[in-house]
Design an enzyme around this catalytic site. Structure first.
Site, short mmCIF file in Angstrom:
data_model
loop_
_atom_site.label_atom_id
_atom_site.label_comp_id
_atom_site.label_asym_id
_atom_site.label_seq_id
_atom_site.Cartn_x
_atom_site.Cartn_y
_atom_site.Cartn_z
N SER A 99 0.68 -1.17 -0.10
CA SER A 99 0.00 0.06 0.04
C SER A 99 0.81 1.35 -0.05
CB SER A 99 -0.87 -0.05 1.35
OG SER A 99 0.03 0.07 2.46
N SER B 188 6.23 3.51 11.62
CA SER B 188 4.81 3.45 10.75
C SER B 188 5.22 3.91 9.21
CB SER B 188 3.82 4.31 11.34
OG SER B 188 3.99 5.53 10.99
N LYS B 189 4.33 3.80 8.69
CA LYS B 189 4.54 4.39 7.27
C LYS B 189 4.68 5.84 7.14
CE LYS B 189 3.08 0.40 4.61
NZ LYS B 189 1.96 -0.31 3.92
N ARG B 190 4.20 6.32 8.21
CA ARG B 190 4.03 7.56 8.44
C ARG B 190 5.79 8.26 8.44
NH1 ARG B 190 0.24 8.81 12.37
NH2 ARG B 190 0.55 6.75 12.90
#
Ligand code: GLU
Length: 315
Positions: A13, A252-254
């Site tokens: 994603s 996290s992806k952040r």
């Protein structure tokens, strides 16, 4: 002994981040050190969130890092398709077996209702299903279906405790009925749930060894129950500790600076692999290494069981 078959099962994603990368590295080392094969399966059940372009990039990233695989992804192979978004007919076959067993029922609860119910929450923050739709009569279900399409849940026995030995984390026991409750097999939009898809795929693709993030440890008893109901052979499981930022936060992806896009602009693949291997206890120093360099010294015993905090300044 039959051959070890490991797998990469990413949900692309976005670009890979250090957590995914560690998972792929360990899955690769664990399978290859046993002379095994590696399958790449793209877990894009949520096709809107996982466009094919990300899956293609992921293949390029794995290749750039030196993590190869024998079948799957765009390479294809005997168990194609390797994209979950293209496998719904297969999931449906197994889903229908469960329907025939009489253990599937419709659930009309909205997300809001589930969260508002005074149901306990599991340690991973999910709600334990309170069983609101468990005993609807056919008439009640037909009436409710006029208002909203249902999700479909698996009915668990009233008391069900499952135990298994995780190859890395050791013995695990879960009271599935109390800690989770009846879980979703098929969403209201018709998409099959991860729990069902992953079991069917790993079994059909001949996977014998699942290496994945510790956040999925609590899903394993659900999957083991599905293996049992569907009479499919279950693999061995190895769950990894979480990889944390130097300040102890969950990555996290952040955290853009942990994404491969950013890392690639600063480091060579050998630097990334070597540093990650150091953080995971596989090297005594953060020296550059390619995955194959780590094979002779690889052992699960070296990998910590508790969360891994990335040393300050390592990346
Ligand atoms: N697709 C999941 C992920 O990327 C992994 C599922 C699994 O390994 O069973 O987090």
């Amino acid at each position: 002994m039959s051959q070890v078959v490991g797998r990469f099962a990413p949900s692309p994603s976005g670009r890979m981040h250090l957590g995914n990368l560690l998972c792929c590295l360990l899955a690769w080392l664990s399978a290859r050190s046993a002379g095994g094969r590696v399958v790449l399966r793209i877990e894009d059940l949520d096709a809107m969130r996982c466009p094919r372009a990300y899956a293609d990039l992921l293949e390029q990233d794995l290749t750039w890092l030196g993590l190869d695989w024998d079948e799957g992804g765009s390479k294809g192979g005997p168990h194609r398709p390797y994209y979950q978004s293209e496998r719904s007919d297969i999931y449906n076959t197994y889903y229908q077996r469960l329907v025939k067993l009489g253990v599937v029922y419709p659930c009309f609860c909205s997300r809001g209702q589930l969260h508002a119910a005074s149901a306990p929450h599991r340690s991973d923050g999910q709600v334990v299903y309170p069983g609101a739709c468990r005993d609807l009569t056919a008439q009640q279900a037909a009436q409710a279906a006029r208002r909203r399409p249902p999700a479909w849940r698996l009915r668990l026995p009233d008391s069900l405790t499952l135990s298994f030995i995780d190859g890395h984390m050791g013995p695990v026991t879960q009271d599935l009925a109390a800690d989770c409750g009846d879980f979703v097999l098929r969403r209201a939009d018709g998409v099959f749930a991860y729990q069902l898809a992953v079991v069917v795929d790993d079994a059909l693709m001949g996977v014998t060894q699942v290496v994945r993030g510790g956040d999925l440890l609590s899903s394993t008893p659900r999957q083991l129950w599905l293996y049992r109901l569907l009479d499919l052979p279950a693999p061995e499981f190895y769950h990894l500790p979480l990889l944390l930022a130097p300040d102890g936060r969950r990555l996290s992806k952040r955290d853009g600076d942990q994404s491969l896009e950013h890392l690639q602009s600063r480091y060579s693949p050998q630097q990334i692999i070597g540093r990650l291997a150091y953080a995971a206890g596989l090297q005594s120093a953060p020296d550059p290494a390619c995955p194959a360099d780590l094979l002779p010294g690889f052992s699960w015993d070296k990998v910590p069981r508790q969360d891994i905090r990335l040393p300050e300044g390592l990346f």
